[in-house]
Scaffold this motif. Structure first.
Motif, PDB file in Angstrom:
ATOM      1  N   GLN A 153      34.992  63.635  38.936  1.00 48.62           N
ATOM      2  CA  GLN A 153      33.832  63.046  39.606  1.00 48.62           C
ATOM      3  C   GLN A 153      33.348  63.821  40.829  1.00 48.62           C
ATOM      4  OE1 GLN A 153      33.898  58.720  40.104  1.00 48.62           O
ATOM      5  NE2 GLN A 153      35.653  58.610  38.716  1.00 48.62           N
ATOM      6  N   VAL A 154      34.199  64.671  41.422  1.00 51.30           N
ATOM      7  CA  VAL A 154      33.827  65.415  42.624  1.00 51.30           C
ATOM      8  C   VAL A 154      34.087  66.897  42.395  1.00 51.30           C
ATOM      9  CG1 VAL A 154      34.178  65.711  45.097  1.00 51.30           C
ATOM     10  CG2 VAL A 154      34.443  63.436  44.076  1.00 51.30           C
ATOM     11  N   LYS A 155      33.072  67.702  42.627  1.00 45.53           N
ATOM     12  CA  LYS A 155      33.234  69.153  42.546  1.00 45.53           C
ATOM     13  C   LYS A 155      33.372  69.666  43.977  1.00 45.53           C
ATOM     14  CE  LYS A 155      30.597  69.535  38.238  1.00 45.53           C
ATOM     15  NZ  LYS A 155      31.810  69.619  37.409  1.00 45.53           N
ATOM     16  N   ALA A 156      34.548  70.188  44.292  1.00 47.49           N
ATOM     17  CA  ALA A 156      34.888  70.581  45.658  1.00 47.49           C
ATOM     18  C   ALA A 156      34.981  72.092  45.769  1.00 47.49           C
ATOM     19  CB  ALA A 156      36.206  69.936  46.066  1.00 47.49           C
ATOM     20  N   ARG A 157      34.359  72.651  46.831  1.00 48.08           N
ATOM     21  CA  ARG A 157      34.319  74.107  47.026  1.00 48.08           C
ATOM     22  C   ARG A 157      34.606  74.456  48.486  1.00 48.08           C
ATOM     23  NH1 ARG A 157      34.028  73.210  41.848  1.00 48.08           N
ATOM     24  NH2 ARG A 157      31.979  73.190  40.839  1.00 48.08           N
ATOM     25  N   CYS A 158      35.430  75.450  48.679  1.00 51.91           N
ATOM     26  CA  CYS A 158      35.647  76.009  50.014  1.00 51.91           C
ATOM     27  C   CYS A 158      34.983  77.374  50.088  1.00 51.91           C
ATOM     28  CB  CYS A 158      37.135  76.139  50.316  1.00 51.91           C
ATOM     29  SG  CYS A 158      37.485  76.859  51.945  1.00 51.91           S
TER      30      CYS A 158
ATOM     31  N   TRP B 203      32.786  73.053  52.006  1.00 48.16           N
ATOM     32  CA  TRP B 203      33.267  73.157  53.376  1.00 48.16           C
ATOM     33  C   TRP B 203      33.765  74.568  53.650  1.00 48.16           C
ATOM     34  CZ3 TRP B 203      35.897  69.887  49.815  1.00 48.16           C
ATOM     35  CH2 TRP B 203      37.121  70.371  49.342  1.00 48.16           C
ATOM     36  N   GLY B 204      34.056  74.830  54.919  1.00 50.76           N
ATOM     37  CA  GLY B 204      34.631  76.101  55.356  1.00 50.76           C
ATOM     38  C   GLY B 204      36.005  75.837  55.947  1.00 50.76           C
ATOM     39  N   HIS B 205      36.189  76.240  57.210  1.00 53.10           N
ATOM     40  CA  HIS B 205      37.367  75.929  58.025  1.00 53.10           C
ATOM     41  C   HIS B 205      38.609  76.682  57.573  1.00 53.10           C
ATOM     42  CE1 HIS B 205      39.500  73.828  61.072  1.00 53.10           C
ATOM     43  NE2 HIS B 205      40.167  73.004  60.291  1.00 53.10           N
TER      44      HIS B 205
ATOM     45  N   TYR C 172      16.859  79.576  51.653  1.00 52.89           N
ATOM     46  CA  TYR C 172      17.469  78.999  52.858  1.00 52.89           C
ATOM     47  C   TYR C 172      18.857  79.606  53.043  1.00 52.89           C
ATOM     48  CZ  TYR C 172      13.834  75.443  52.401  1.00 52.89           C
ATOM     49  OH  TYR C 172      12.609  74.808  52.288  1.00 52.89           O
ATOM     50  N   ILE C 173      19.337  79.594  54.280  1.00 52.79           N
ATOM     51  CA  ILE C 173      20.705  80.015  54.583  1.00 52.79           C
ATOM     52  C   ILE C 173      21.342  78.931  55.448  1.00 52.79           C
ATOM     53  CG2 ILE C 173      22.210  81.759  55.588  1.00 52.79           C
ATOM     54  CD1 ILE C 173      20.001  83.818  55.183  1.00 52.79           C
ATOM     55  N   ILE C 174      22.517  78.492  55.042  1.00 54.12           N
ATOM     56  CA  ILE C 174      23.241  77.460  55.779  1.00 54.12           C
ATOM     57  C   ILE C 174      24.604  78.005  56.194  1.00 54.12           C
ATOM     58  CG2 ILE C 174      24.307  75.168  55.659  1.00 54.12           C
ATOM     59  CD1 ILE C 174      22.152  74.355  53.662  1.00 54.12           C
ATOM     60  N   HIS C 175      24.902  77.846  57.492  1.00 53.42           N
ATOM     61  CA  HIS C 175      26.209  78.243  58.015  1.00 53.42           C
ATOM     62  C   HIS C 175      27.066  76.987  58.181  1.00 53.42           C
ATOM     63  CE1 HIS C 175      28.795  79.907  61.543  1.00 53.42           C
ATOM     64  NE2 HIS C 175      29.353  80.203  60.383  1.00 53.42           N
ATOM     65  N   LEU C 176      28.278  77.005  57.636  1.00 59.55           N
ATOM     66  CA  LEU C 176      29.173  75.853  57.691  1.00 59.55           C
ATOM     67  C   LEU C 176      29.946  75.769  59.000  1.00 59.55           C
ATOM     68  CD1 LEU C 176      30.588  76.006  54.048  1.00 59.55           C
ATOM     69  CD2 LEU C 176      28.695  74.620  54.915  1.00 59.55           C
ATOM     70  N   GLY C 177      29.637  76.648  59.945  1.00 57.44           N
ATOM     71  CA  GLY C 177      30.232  76.549  61.271  1.00 57.44           C
ATOM     72  C   GLY C 177      31.383  77.496  61.506  1.00 57.44           C
ATOM     73  N   ASP C 178      31.710  77.679  62.759  1.00 58.18           N
ATOM     74  CA  ASP C 178      32.736  78.500  63.400  1.00 58.18           C
ATOM     75  C   ASP C 178      32.141  79.793  63.945  1.00 58.18           C
ATOM     76  OD1 ASP C 178      34.977  77.007  63.647  1.00 58.18           O
ATOM     77  OD2 ASP C 178      36.198  78.115  62.215  1.00 58.18           O
ATOM     78  N   THR C 179      32.086  79.827  65.250  1.00 58.64           N
ATOM     79  CA  THR C 179      31.785  81.041  65.997  1.00 58.64           C
ATOM     80  C   THR C 179      32.960  81.248  66.927  1.00 58.64           C
ATOM     81  OG1 THR C 179      29.401  80.713  65.853  1.00 58.64           O
ATOM     82  CG2 THR C 179      30.192  82.146  67.611  1.00 58.64           C
ATOM     83  N   TYR C 180      33.461  82.461  66.980  1.00 61.58           N
ATOM     84  CA  TYR C 180      34.753  82.726  67.621  1.00 61.58           C
ATOM     85  C   TYR C 180      34.574  83.444  68.955  1.00 61.58           C
ATOM     86  CZ  TYR C 180      36.129  81.660  62.897  1.00 61.58           C
ATOM     87  OH  TYR C 180      36.289  81.027  61.694  1.00 61.58           O
ATOM     88  N   TYR C 181      35.562  83.192  69.841  1.00 60.49           N
ATOM     89  CA  TYR C 181      36.735  82.351  69.656  1.00 60.49           C
ATOM     90  C   TYR C 181      36.436  80.874  69.959  1.00 60.49           C
ATOM     91  CZ  TYR C 181      39.193  86.809  69.638  1.00 60.49           C
ATOM     92  OH  TYR C 181      39.612  88.078  69.330  1.00 60.49           O
ATOM     93  N   ALA C 182      35.471  80.643  70.821  1.00 60.25           N
ATOM     94  CA  ALA C 182      35.196  79.269  71.235  1.00 60.25           C
ATOM     95  C   ALA C 182      33.706  78.939  71.226  1.00 60.25           C
ATOM     96  CB  ALA C 182      35.786  79.013  72.627  1.00 60.25           C
ATOM     97  N   GLY C 183      32.897  79.744  70.562  1.00 62.68           N
ATOM     98  CA  GLY C 183      31.471  79.460  70.469  1.00 62.68           C
ATOM     99  C   GLY C 183      30.838  79.174  71.815  1.00 62.68           C
ATOM    100  N   THR C 184      31.204  79.958  72.813  1.00 62.19           N
ATOM    101  CA  THR C 184      30.807  79.654  74.186  1.00 62.19           C
ATOM    102  C   THR C 184      29.337  79.933  74.459  1.00 62.19           C
ATOM    103  OG1 THR C 184      31.547  81.861  74.836  1.00 62.19           O
ATOM    104  CG2 THR C 184      33.106  80.052  75.128  1.00 62.19           C
ATOM    105  N   GLY C 185      28.811  79.187  75.431  1.00 59.61           N
ATOM    106  CA  GLY C 185      27.499  79.467  75.985  1.00 59.61           C
ATOM    107  C   GLY C 185      27.636  80.316  77.232  1.00 59.61           C
ATOM    108  N   ALA C 186      26.600  80.292  78.087  1.00 64.15           N
ATOM    109  CA  ALA C 186      26.600  81.167  79.264  1.00 64.15           C
ATOM    110  C   ALA C 186      27.625  80.751  80.310  1.00 64.15           C
ATOM    111  CB  ALA C 186      25.205  81.169  79.888  1.00 64.15           C
TER     112      ALA C 186
END
Length: 523
Positions: free
Chosen positions: A438-443, A414-416, A246-260
Motif C-alpha cells: 500500500q505504500v511505496k517508500a523511497r529514500c 525522504w532524505g536524511h 520543478y526541483i525539490i530539495h528534501l533538506g540539509d545544508t551543512y554543517y548547521a545551515g547557518t545564516g549571517a
C-alpha cells in the motif's frame, strides 16, 4: 542514578561552585545532560564500528579502541540510551576535548555560550579516541580508492563530511545556541495546493517532471584524496540537463545551515543557495522548493528562512517550510519534520504536539481534499519515518502524519539517510503495519555527502528490505575480492526524478554525470 542523572547533578554542582549567572539552572542541567548522553552514546557506537572495520588491517588499534569503548560502557551508571545515536555526531566528543582554534574563537565570542560550554566541559567524559588513534585511522584510510564504511554507507574517514570530520562539531555549538537564543519563529500557512504545470520553454504537455535532491547543501570544496568536492555541483548540473519542470530539495545544508548571525556564518547561502542559482541559469522563477531538516534546525532555521525562503527563487512556498502541490489526479505534500521534533539533536522527525504545530490541521485538510477529489498522494519530508533497513518505525513521524487526518500516503520520499533506496512493498515494516503493497517508500538522501555502498542491505537479516539501492562505484575496476565487507566502494551521488501524468507516474533515480537512469519504475 542513570548516566543522564549523574551528568545533570554534576553540571548543577559545577554551576553552583562557580556562581553561574544562568537562569533556570535545573533546566540547563537537564538539557546539557541529555545532549551529552547522546554524544557519549554516538561516540561509543562510532568507536565500536570503527574498531570492527579496521581490525583486519590494524588489529592493535582496533583492539585498544574496542576495549576502551566497552570499558566505558560498562562503567556507565544505569547504562546509556542508544536510541538517538547519530553518525554525524560520533566523534564530536573527541573534538570537544581537542578543540580546534576556529571553534574556540566562535565560542569565546559569545559570553553565554562560552559559560555554558565551560560548565559542560567540566562534566563531559573523555573520549575513547586518542590523537594517536586518529592518526592511525588517517594513515589507514588516506590515498585509497575504496573506503571503510558502516552498514549504511557512512564513510569512516577524516576528510570533509566524513564521519571523523571536525566540522560536525558546529552542530553542537549551534544546538546550544538554540537554547540560548531560540530558533527563528515558525511560519505557518494553510492548505492551498499550488497547481503545477509544464515549463513553457522545455516542458511537455500533459506531464510534469520533478527532480528530487536530498541532503544536497554541501557546497563545493577543495579536492581530497578520496573525493573531488564537486558532488553537489555534478548532481544538480545533471538534473538540470534533463529539463525538469520543478526541483525539490528534501533538506540539509551543512554543517548547521547557518545564516549571517551564527558560526560559521552564511552556510545556507554559500553551500546551498548560491550554488543552486549558479547551476540553474534561465530556470523559471517560482519552481523551486526546499524543506527544513535537522541540520538547518541546528542553525535555528535562520539561514533557511532568511537566506533561502525569503528569496524570489523559493517564492512559491510563501515563506513556509511546508506546502501542497497539485497536478491532475496527484496531490503532493512537503512537510517540515524537523522544527517540532522532540529529539534533542533533531535526529528523529516528528510534528510535536498538535497544539504547537499547525501542520496537523494542514494534513487533515490535505487528506480530506485527497479523498474528496480522488487524488493519489505523495508525501515528501526530510526525515525517514521508518528505520534504515525497514524493520520498524523511526521516531514519531509516521504516527504523527498518519494520525493527523487518517492520511496514509501512497508514496513517501525522504532524505536524511545518506543513501538511495527503493524499499520493497513487502518490507518487514509494512507487515507490522498491515500495509503490504500500500505504500511505496523511497529514500533519496545521497545527493552530495560522500557515501559508500550501503552493504547492510545485502546482509541476511535485511533481505527483502529494499528492491534497489544506489551502489555505482566511483572507482571502477578496483579488485575488492580479498577485502572484508567493511571496505566498500565509494559510490556516485545522485538524485531522483518523478514524471506525473493523469493517472500515472514514472519514477527514476540517476547517478551524477549520467543521463540514463540507474533505476526506473518502468519494467
Amino acid at each position: 542514578m542513570t548516566t543522564r542523572d549523574t551528568i545533570a547533578a554534576s553540571f548543577l554542582a559545577a554551576a553552583n561552585e562557580t556562581g553561574s549567572p544562568l537562569e533556570g539552572l535545573p533546566q540547563w542541567a537537564n538539557r546539557i545532560a541529555e545532549l551529552l548522553e547522546v554524544l557519549i552514546a554516538s561516540h561509543h557506537q562510532g568507536v565500536l564500528d570503527l574498531a570492527a572495520a579496521i581490525a583486519p588491517h590494524d588489529s592493535a588499534t582496533a583492539e585498544r579502541l574496542r576495549a576502551s569503548a566497552s570499558e566505558a560502557l560498562d562503567a556507565s551508571e544505569g547504562g546509556i540510551d542508544f536510541s538517538e545515536v547519530d553518525n554525524d555526531l560520533a566523534f564530536c566528543l573527541y573534538w570537544m576535548h581537542h578543540l580546534p582554534q576556529e571553534f574556540e574563537d566562535a565560542i569565546q565570542s559569545h559570553k553565554v555560550l562560552a559559560h555554558v560550554w565551560s560548565l559542560a566541559m567540566k562534566v563531559v567524559p573523555s573520549p575513547v579516541m586518542t590523537p594517536a588513534d586518529l592518526q592511525s585511522v588517517t594513515d589507514l584510510t588516506s590515498g585509497t580508492n575504496i573506503v571503510l564504511a558502516t552498514s549504511d554507507g557512512t564513510v569512516l574517514g577524516t576528510n570533509k563530511y566524513e564521519q571523523l570530520d571536525k566540522g560536525w562539531l558546529w552542530t553542537i555549538v549551534n544546538r546550544i545556541l538554540n537554547w540560548i537564543e531560540g530558533p527563528a519563529n515558525f511560519r505557518s500557512t494553510t492548505f492551498s495546493p499550488i497547481t503545477l504545470s509544464p515549463r513553457s520553454d522545455t516542458g511537455t504537455a500533459g506531464q510534469v517532471k520533478i527532480a528530487i535532491i536530498g541532503d544536497w547543501g554541501t557546497g563545493t570544496y577543495p579536492a581530497s584524496p578520496e573525493g573531488d568536492g564537486q558532488q553537489a555541483a555534478d548532481v544538480l548540473r545533471t538534473a538540470n540537463s534533463l529539463n525538469p519542470d520543478y526541483i525539490i530539495h528534501l533538506g540539509d545544508t551543512y554543517y548547521a545551515g547557518t545564516g549571517a548571525g551564527r558560526p560559521p556564518p552564511n552556510e545556507e547561502k554559500d553551500n546551498m543557495v548560491d550554488l543552486w542559482q549558479q547551476l540553474t541559469p534561465g530556470f523559471p522563477a517560482d519552481r523551486f522548493f526546499t524543506l527544513n531538516s535537522n541540520h538547518e534546525m541546528y542553525g535555528g532555521t535562520y539561514g533557511l528562512y532568511e537566506q533561502a525562503l525569503d528569496l524570489p527563487m523559493f517564492a512559491a512556498q510563501g515563506g513556509a517550510t511546508y506546502f501542497a502541490l497539485e497536478y491532475k489526479n496527484w496531490l503532493l505534500g512537503g512537510i517540515d519534520s524537523a522544527y517540532f521534533s522532540d529529539s534533542v539533536t533533531y535526529l528523529k522527525g516528528g510534528l510535536g504536539k498538535p497544539g504547537d504545530d499547525p501542520q496537523y490541521k494542514f494534513l487533515k485538510d490535505f487528506a480530506a481534499y485527497a479523498e474528496t477529489n480522488s487524488k493519489t498522494t505523495l508525501l515528501m519530508s526530510h526525515h525517514n519515518p521508518i528505520t534504515t533497513f525497514a524493520d520498524g518505525l523511526f521516531g514519531s513521524l509516521w504516527d504523527d502524519v498518519t494520525g493527523a487526518g487518517t492520511l496514509t500516503p501512497d508514496y513517501w520520499y525522504w532524505g536524511h539517510i545518506h543513501l538511495a533506496a527503493v524499499y520493497s512493498n513487502n518490507a518487514p515494516i509494512w507487515n507490522q503495519l498491515n500495509l503490504v503493497g500500500q505504500v511505496k517508500a523511497r529514500c533519496v538522501g545521497h545527493s552530495a555527502i560522500p557515501v559508500a555502498t550501503p552493504w547492510g542491505f545485502s546482509e541476511p537479516e535485511n533481505a527483502g528490505a529494499a528492491d534497489w539501492w544506489a551502489a555505482t562505484p566511483k572507482n571502477l575496476g578496483v579488485d575488492k575480492s580479498k577485502l572484508p565487507v567493511q571496505f566498500a566502494d565509494r559510490i556516485k551521488n545522485g538524485f531522483g526524478m518523478i514524471t506525473l501524468t493523469h493517472g500515472g507516474i514514472v519514477e527514476e533515480i540517476y547517478d551524477q554525470d549520467c543521463t540514463t537512469p540507474v533505476w526506473t519504475s518502468l519494467t
